[in-house]
Scaffold this active site. Structure first.
Site, PDB file in Angstrom:
ATOM      1  N   LYS A 203      39.038  29.636  47.497  1.00 34.09           N
ATOM      2  CA  LYS A 203      38.174  30.776  47.169  1.00 34.09           C
ATOM      3  C   LYS A 203      37.093  30.975  48.227  1.00 34.09           C
ATOM      4  O   LYS A 203      36.850  32.093  48.697  1.00 34.09           O
ATOM      5  CB  LYS A 203      37.552  30.552  45.784  1.00 34.09           C
ATOM      6  CG  LYS A 203      36.475  31.525  45.400  1.00 34.09           C
ATOM      7  CD  LYS A 203      36.994  32.954  45.367  1.00 34.09           C
ATOM      8  CE  LYS A 203      35.868  33.941  45.379  1.00 34.09           C
ATOM      9  NZ  LYS A 203      35.525  34.491  44.117  1.00 34.09           N
ATOM     10  N   CYS A 257      29.287  37.884  46.580  1.00 29.35           N
ATOM     11  CA  CYS A 257      30.384  36.978  46.944  1.00 29.35           C
ATOM     12  C   CYS A 257      30.383  36.688  48.435  1.00 29.35           C
ATOM     13  O   CYS A 257      30.142  35.571  48.862  1.00 29.35           O
ATOM     14  CB  CYS A 257      31.699  37.604  46.530  1.00 29.35           C
ATOM     15  SG  CYS A 257      31.636  38.157  44.838  1.00 29.35           S
TER      16      CYS A 257
HETATM   17  N1  SAJ Z   1      32.083  45.366  54.067  1.00 30.53           N
HETATM   18  C1  SAJ Z   1      31.928  45.755  55.388  1.00 30.53           C
HETATM   19  N2  SAJ Z   1      33.037  45.978  56.127  1.00 30.53           N
HETATM   20  C2  SAJ Z   1      34.301  45.840  55.623  1.00 30.53           C
HETATM   21  C3  SAJ Z   1      34.451  45.431  54.297  1.00 30.53           C
HETATM   22  C4  SAJ Z   1      33.331  45.197  53.530  1.00 30.53           C
HETATM   23  O1  SAJ Z   1      30.803  45.898  55.886  1.00 30.53           O
HETATM   24  O2  SAJ Z   1      35.245  46.061  56.373  1.00 30.53           O
HETATM   25  C5  SAJ Z   1      30.910  45.087  53.235  1.00 30.53           C
HETATM   26  C6  SAJ Z   1      30.853  45.933  51.962  1.00 30.53           C
HETATM   27  O3  SAJ Z   1      30.267  47.168  52.198  1.00 30.53           O
HETATM   28  C7  SAJ Z   1      30.005  45.047  51.072  1.00 30.53           C
HETATM   29  C8  SAJ Z   1      30.427  43.637  51.480  1.00 30.53           C
HETATM   30  O4  SAJ Z   1      31.023  43.759  52.744  1.00 30.53           O
HETATM   31  O5  SAJ Z   1      28.621  45.203  51.321  1.00 30.53           O
HETATM   32  C9  SAJ Z   1      31.377  42.946  50.526  1.00 30.53           C
HETATM   33  O6  SAJ Z   1      32.294  43.876  49.983  1.00 30.53           O
HETATM   34  P1  SAJ Z   1      33.838  43.569  49.776  1.00 30.53           P
HETATM   35  O7  SAJ Z   1      34.465  44.797  49.251  1.00 30.53           O
HETATM   36  O8  SAJ Z   1      34.425  42.999  50.996  1.00 30.53           O
HETATM   37  O9  SAJ Z   1      33.856  42.373  48.749  1.00 30.53           O
HETATM   38  P2  SAJ Z   1      33.290  42.058  47.273  1.00 30.53           P
HETATM   39  O10 SAJ Z   1      32.070  41.212  47.456  1.00 30.53           O
HETATM   40  O11 SAJ Z   1      33.177  43.258  46.418  1.00 30.53           O
HETATM   41  O12 SAJ Z   1      34.511  41.171  46.693  1.00 30.53           O
HETATM   42  C10 SAJ Z   1      34.962  40.010  47.397  1.00 30.53           C
HETATM   43  C11 SAJ Z   1      36.506  40.032  47.431  1.00 30.53           C
HETATM   44  N3  SAJ Z   1      36.977  39.022  48.382  1.00 30.53           N
HETATM   45  C12 SAJ Z   1      37.848  39.311  49.350  1.00 30.53           C
HETATM   46  O13 SAJ Z   1      38.258  40.417  49.541  1.00 30.53           O
HETATM   47  C13 SAJ Z   1      38.282  38.170  50.211  1.00 30.53           C
HETATM   48  C14 SAJ Z   1      37.052  39.793  46.045  1.00 30.53           C
HETATM   49  O14 SAJ Z   1      38.464  39.625  46.088  1.00 30.53           O
HETATM   50  C15 SAJ Z   1      36.424  38.521  45.447  1.00 30.53           C
HETATM   51  O15 SAJ Z   1      36.883  38.316  44.120  1.00 30.53           O
HETATM   52  C16 SAJ Z   1      34.928  38.725  45.393  1.00 30.53           C
HETATM   53  O16 SAJ Z   1      34.476  38.865  46.733  1.00 30.53           O
HETATM   54  C17 SAJ Z   1      34.300  37.507  44.734  1.00 30.53           C
HETATM   55  O17 SAJ Z   1      33.957  37.594  43.558  1.00 30.53           O
HETATM   56  O18 SAJ Z   1      34.227  36.441  45.368  1.00 30.53           O
END
Ligand code: SAJ
Length: 431
Positions: A203, A257
């Site tokens: 994770k 996360c």
């Molecule tokens: N972000 C970027 N660039 C990107 C992707 C995301 O700047 O290319 C930013 C987003 O805007 C946001 C942050 O990153 O601020 C995180 O967003 P996210 O959509 O990547 O992730 P979370 O935090 O909503 O969910 C993640 C997920 N993990 C992965 O994709 C590896 C989800 O599957 C997990 O269950 C969750 O963390 C968790 O609970 O750990």
């Protein structure tokens, strides 16, 4: 297994409880916050997630979901409570510890305890097992324990809960088998068996991988601003390569996360986890960069007003935890009047307004911080009628730039170099 008690009615625990109830389990949802329980008991959910309220209504009517502030005896327990970080970036597992303690009086022989919260490696072995041992039931023979981390993404929770693969890390074979059986009532993805500590690391590694990838994209964006190329175009073209998947630059990484989990790894091995650490620092630097570039774009304008679109940490959710928007707004308020509009966030917030009109009226610069779908429908013509100066800083590359340029807007992205920002970058990197 017929009954399950879910501890923690947050972003993961509540949808999990609702899904178990939907698939025929008798479910009791527990939260230490009486207000949340009151709201749920009155038939209303307290988080925003597409489709969740409807299913909630269905299972409530069917009568197989109840709520309370203390656990009940059940065949299985799911611990799904927050694991925040302390101010020194170390993990705080206090909620896991108290949730585990709270179920001891209710544990019966053959009970299964599944930890879903994201935790530092060895939490099951070094903390959960010793706590559950106080029940005087033999761990691994009368009480079965596993770690099955939640891996779903807010905004697509219901679909991902069912379809994603699950990692099941048990303290022994029987714990793994029982956990698989429990989730098989709704999980359609594959369930992969392993031990508890490996599951904990899986994770953390998933989220750290994403953090590092985003940090790479952000670093390239900063380089683009310095040397002069369009990072969005470069990433788009690089991603045509079959083995490349570069993420998107942005105003910073938020949520509970990705901005948090890498620290759990770093804490265990600070001298080795150098890449993990640098990625965190790079992503945490982005809100400063956005604030500084915004200031630069407003140079020469007296008493500027900034219209901010977006408070949530990412698009189409109402969650403001670790949102880069929060720190950016704090910084830009030091040099401008700020009004903020976010159709998803319900929380009260300084300078938050209820419409585009209020937000954009007489603004000099439109600062887009969150990629909510709604924002894509904002008409450039309408915005140009409301705003005083036509400057846009779209930190998510959400808007269709051409349409805005046609209305006379000066459009800026992160990593879309323009001569005007070159000096700023060299100043920042010298700082
Ligand atoms: N972000 C970027 N660039 C990107 C992707 C995301 O700047 O290319 C930013 C987003 O805007 C946001 C942050 O990153 O601020 C995180 O967003 P996210 O959509 O990547 O992730 P979370 O935090 O909503 O969910 C993640 C997920 N993990 C992965 O994709 C590896 C989800 O599957 C997990 O269950 C969750 O963390 C968790 O609970 O750990």
């Amino acid at each position: 297994m017929k009954s399950v008690c879910v501890l923690g009615m947050g972003y993961i625990g509540l949808p999990t409880a609702i899904t178990f109830a939907k698939y025929g389990m008798i479910v009791h949802g527990v939260d230490i916050n009486q207000k949340i329980i009151d709201k749920l008991q009155s038939g209303e959910i307290h988080i925003e997630e597409p489709g969740l309220q409807n299913i909630f209504q269905e299972v409530l009517t069917a009568g197989n979901l109840t709520f309370g502030t203390i656990p009940v005896t059940a065949d299985a327990y799911i611990i799904s409570v927050p694991t925040p970080i302390n101010s020194d970036n170390t993990a705080n597992i206090d909620y896991v510890v108290s949730a585990a303690n709270s179920i001891i009086p209710y544990l019966k022989p053959n009970a299964l305890v599944v930890l879903e919260s994201t935790v530092p490696p060895r939490t099951v072995e070094d903390h959960l097992i010793p706590i559950l041992s106080q029940s005087h039931l033999r761990i691994g023979e009368e009480v079965f324990v596993s770690h099955s981390p939640e891996r779903v993404i807010p905004g697509r929770l219901l679909e991902e809960l069912i379809n994603n693969d699950r990692v099941i890390g048990g303290i022994n074979e029987q714990s793994v088998e029982m956990t698989k059986k429990l989730y098989s009532c709704f999980v359609k993805g594959k369930m992969h068996s392993t031990d508890a500590t490996t599951a904990e690391m899986v994770k953390l590694m998933e989220n750290t991988y994403r953090d590092i990838n985003i940090a790479f994209a952000n670093e390239m964006a900063l380089i683009a601003e310095k040397i002069g190329f369009n990072v969005w175009e470069a990433i788009r073209l690089a991603n045509f390569h079959p083995r490349v998947n570069i993420h998107r630059p942005g105003p910073g990484v938020g949520g509970h996360c990705i901005a948090v989990d890498p620290w759990f790894i770093y804490e265990q091995a600070p001298n080795i986890a150098k890449l993990v650490h640098t990625a965190r620092l790079t992503n945490d630097y982005m809100p400063n960069f956005v604030a500084e570039k915004t200031k630069h774009l407003l140079e020469g304008i007296e008493k500027p007003k900034i219209a901010v679109l977006g408070l949530a940490f990412k698009g189409n959710v109402d969650d403001m935890r670790e949102s880069p928007a929060v720190s950016i707004i704090k910084k830009i308020t030091e040099f401008a009047t700020v009004s903020v509009y976010d159709p998803h966030v319900k929380e009260n917030w300084n300078s938050k307004v209820d419409s585009y009109e209020e937000c954009l009226l007489n603004a000099d610069l439109l600062l887009l911080l969150t990629d909510h779908n709604e924002f894509t429908t904002l008409s450039p013509k309408y915005a140009s009628q409301l705003m005083k100066n036509k400057i846009i800083f779209d930190t998510r590359n959400l808007f269709e730039s051409k349409a805005w340029v046609e209305q006379g807007f000066d459009v800026h992205l992160i990593g879309n170099s323009s001569l005007a920002t070159l000096n700023l970058i060299s100043n920042l990197s010298n700082a």
